[in-house]
Scaffold this motif. Structure first.
Motif, mmCIF file in Angstrom:
data_model
loop_
_atom_site.group_PDB
_atom_site.id
_atom_site.type_symbol
_atom_site.label_atom_id
_atom_site.label_comp_id
_atom_site.label_asym_id
_atom_site.label_seq_id
_atom_site.Cartn_x
_atom_site.Cartn_y
_atom_site.Cartn_z
ATOM 1 N N ALA A 1 178.886 -3.173 -35.422
ATOM 2 C CA ALA A 1 180.066 -4.031 -35.551
ATOM 3 C C ALA A 1 180.040 -4.802 -36.860
ATOM 4 C CB ALA A 1 180.140 -4.993 -34.366
ATOM 5 N N ALA A 2 178.844 -5.286 -37.242
ATOM 6 C CA ALA A 2 178.716 -6.022 -38.501
ATOM 7 C C ALA A 2 179.015 -5.122 -39.695
ATOM 8 C CB ALA A 2 177.312 -6.617 -38.609
ATOM 9 N N GLU A 3 178.523 -3.890 -39.658
ATOM 10 C CA GLU A 3 178.799 -2.945 -40.741
ATOM 11 C C GLU A 3 180.290 -2.626 -40.816
ATOM 12 O OE1 GLU A 3 176.977 -1.684 -43.052
ATOM 13 O OE2 GLU A 3 174.873 -1.735 -42.419
ATOM 14 N N GLU A 4 180.905 -2.429 -39.655
ATOM 15 C CA GLU A 4 182.303 -2.026 -39.633
ATOM 16 C C GLU A 4 183.207 -3.059 -40.282
ATOM 17 O OE1 GLU A 4 185.460 -0.012 -36.541
ATOM 18 O OE2 GLU A 4 184.028 -1.452 -35.733
ATOM 19 N N ILE A 5 182.887 -4.331 -40.117
ATOM 20 C CA ILE A 5 183.764 -5.395 -40.612
ATOM 21 C C ILE A 5 183.269 -5.996 -41.925
ATOM 22 C CG2 ILE A 5 182.800 -7.478 -39.531
ATOM 23 C CD1 ILE A 5 186.474 -6.215 -39.396
ATOM 24 N N GLY A 6 182.157 -5.456 -42.467
ATOM 25 C CA GLY A 6 181.664 -5.924 -43.756
ATOM 26 C C GLY A 6 180.804 -7.173 -43.694
ATOM 27 N N THR B 1 184.872 -15.817 -40.432
ATOM 28 C CA THR B 1 185.929 -14.934 -39.949
ATOM 29 C C THR B 1 185.372 -13.575 -39.562
ATOM 30 O OG1 THR B 1 187.639 -16.056 -41.253
ATOM 31 C CG2 THR B 1 188.084 -13.778 -40.594
ATOM 32 N N LYS B 2 184.493 -13.023 -40.397
ATOM 33 C CA LYS B 2 183.927 -11.703 -40.091
ATOM 34 C C LYS B 2 183.012 -11.757 -38.874
ATOM 35 C CE LYS B 2 182.863 -10.861 -44.520
ATOM 36 N NZ LYS B 2 182.382 -10.121 -45.715
ATOM 37 N N GLN C 1 188.701 -5.853 -50.115
ATOM 38 C CA GLN C 1 187.841 -4.835 -49.511
ATOM 39 C C GLN C 1 187.647 -5.097 -48.022
ATOM 40 O OE1 GLN C 1 187.107 -6.597 -52.279
ATOM 41 N NE2 GLN C 1 187.297 -5.005 -53.868
ATOM 42 N N ASP C 2 187.460 -6.364 -47.663
ATOM 43 C CA ASP C 2 187.291 -6.709 -46.254
ATOM 44 C C ASP C 2 188.592 -6.519 -45.477
ATOM 45 O OD1 ASP C 2 184.584 -7.357 -46.464
ATOM 46 O OD2 ASP C 2 185.031 -9.414 -47.082
ATOM 47 N N GLU C 3 189.712 -6.807 -46.118
ATOM 48 C CA GLU C 3 191.009 -6.560 -45.476
ATOM 49 C C GLU C 3 191.161 -5.079 -45.167
ATOM 50 O OE1 GLU C 3 195.559 -6.239 -46.918
ATOM 51 O OE2 GLU C 3 194.583 -8.150 -47.431
ATOM 52 N N ALA C 4 190.734 -4.231 -46.097
ATOM 53 C CA ALA C 4 190.809 -2.788 -45.874
ATOM 54 C C ALA C 4 189.914 -2.371 -44.718
ATOM 55 C CB ALA C 4 190.416 -2.038 -47.147
ATOM 56 N N ARG C 5 188.735 -2.994 -44.613
ATOM 57 C CA ARG C 5 187.841 -2.683 -43.493
ATOM 58 C C ARG C 5 188.484 -3.073 -42.161
ATOM 59 N NH1 ARG C 5 183.868 -4.969 -47.079
ATOM 60 N NH2 ARG C 5 182.424 -3.371 -47.860
#
Length: 251
Positions: free
Chosen positions: A132-137, A167-168, A194-198
Motif C-alpha cells: 500500500a505504501a509503494e502504491e501511493i508513493g 495525506t499519503k 507524480q503522487d497525484e498520478a499514483r
C-alpha cells in the motif's frame, strides 16, 4: 487491469462484496449556530465502481457532503443509501467498513507507522503495508525513518511530518481497508504531480469494484471522472460528464 504498479491490494480483498450505488436523497445539513444550511436538499446517484468528482467554489458544501456521507455529521433531513442500506441506521464500525474517508487534515496517531496503517485493517501483514505504501508513493519516506515501519510517530516527529506524508499515510490506510466506497477531500492539495498520478492509478485499478467520490478543483482530475457534480451554495447545480461541464458551472 492495472496501469502499472502493484495490483496486489485489489486481489487481497477480491472476495468482498461488489460496490452498490451511492444514493443521496434530499440531504439537508445545517451546522450548529450557522445562519444558512451547508446543504440544501442535495439529491444524486453515484453509479457503483466509478470515480465521480465533486467540485464548486469555496463554501459550496463539498466537504459537508462528504462528511455527511461518511457519518461525521448527521443530516437534519434526507438520507444516504448504499444500495438498499440506509447508512444512518448502521453502527459506526459497519459504516466505516463500507465508506472510507480521507479528509483535509488526516489524523496521525502516536503509534508506529505500521499501527497507523493497520487502523482499518488490523490483520494486514507487513508485506501488505509495504504494498500500500509503494502504491501511493509513501514507501521511500517510510524507509527514511529511523525504524522504518516500526518508527513511532511521537509528538516531536509528527511536528516534522510534511502534509504530503500525512495525506499519503491516510490514503495508504484507506487502500488497506479497501471499502466499497471511498471519499477523498482534495487529497491532491498536498501531493506532487507524480503522487497525484499514483493516486489516479490506484483509483483506476479499483474501477468497477470501488466507488470513489473525489472533491477537487483540478481539471486534470475532473477530466478523468465518469461524472462531475458541481455544488453552489449547498445546492447541486450540475451533474453530468466532464465534457459537458460548462464554463458557467461553479468550479
Amino acid at each position: 487491469a492495472g496501469e502499472g504498479g502493484p495490483a496486489a491490494p485489489v486481489s487481497r480483498a477480491a472476495a468482498r462484496a461488489a460496490p452498490e450505488a451511492l444514493r443521496i436523497d434530499a440531504a439537508i445539513l445545517r451546522y450548529p449556530g450557522a445562519g444558512a444550511p451547508a446543504l440544501r436538499g442535495v439529491s444524486t446517484v453515484i453509479e457503483p465502481g466509478t470515480m465521480v468528482c465533486l467540485t464548486g467554489p469555496s463554501g459550496a458544501g463539498k466537504t459537508s457532503l462528504l462528511r455527511a456521507v461518511a457519518g461525521l455529521w448527521r443530516l437534519q433531513a434526507g438520507s444516504v443509501y448504499l444500495g438498499a442500506l440506509n447508512l444512518a441506521q448502521l453502527d459506526p464500525a459497519r459504516r466505516s467498513a463500507l465508506v472510507g474517508h480521507v479528509g483535509h487534515a488526516p489524523v496521525v496517531l502516536h503509534g508506529s507507522v505500521a499501527q497507523n496503517l493497520r487502523l482499518g485493517a488490523p490483520g494486514a501483514a507487513e508485506a501488505a503495508l509495504w504494498e500500500a505504501a509503494e502504491e501511493i508513493g509513501l514507501a521511500e519516506a517510510v524507509r527514511a525513518l529511523p525504524q522504518g515501519m516500526e518508527t513511532r510517530l511521537t509528538h516531536e516527529l509528527q511536528a516534522r511530518l510534511t502534509p504530503a506524508f500525512r495525506t499519503k499515510l491516510a490514503l495508504a490506510q484507506a487502500l488497506l481497508r479497501d471499502p466499497p466506497t471511498l471519499l477523498l477531500d482534495e487529497p491532491e492539495s498536498a501531493l506532487s504531480p507524480q503522487d497525484e498520478a499514483r493516486l489516479l492509478a490506484a483509483v483506476a485499478r479499483r474501477r468497477g469494484r470501488t466507488t470513489c467520490l473525489l472533491v477537487t478543483h483540478r481539471p486534470s482530475l475532473i477530466r478523468r471522472a465518469a461524472q462531475v457534480l458541481a455544488l453552489q451554495a449547498g445546492q447541486l447545480r450540475f451533474a453530468g460528464p466532464p465534457a459537458q461541464l460548462s464554463s458557467e458551472a461553479p468550479r
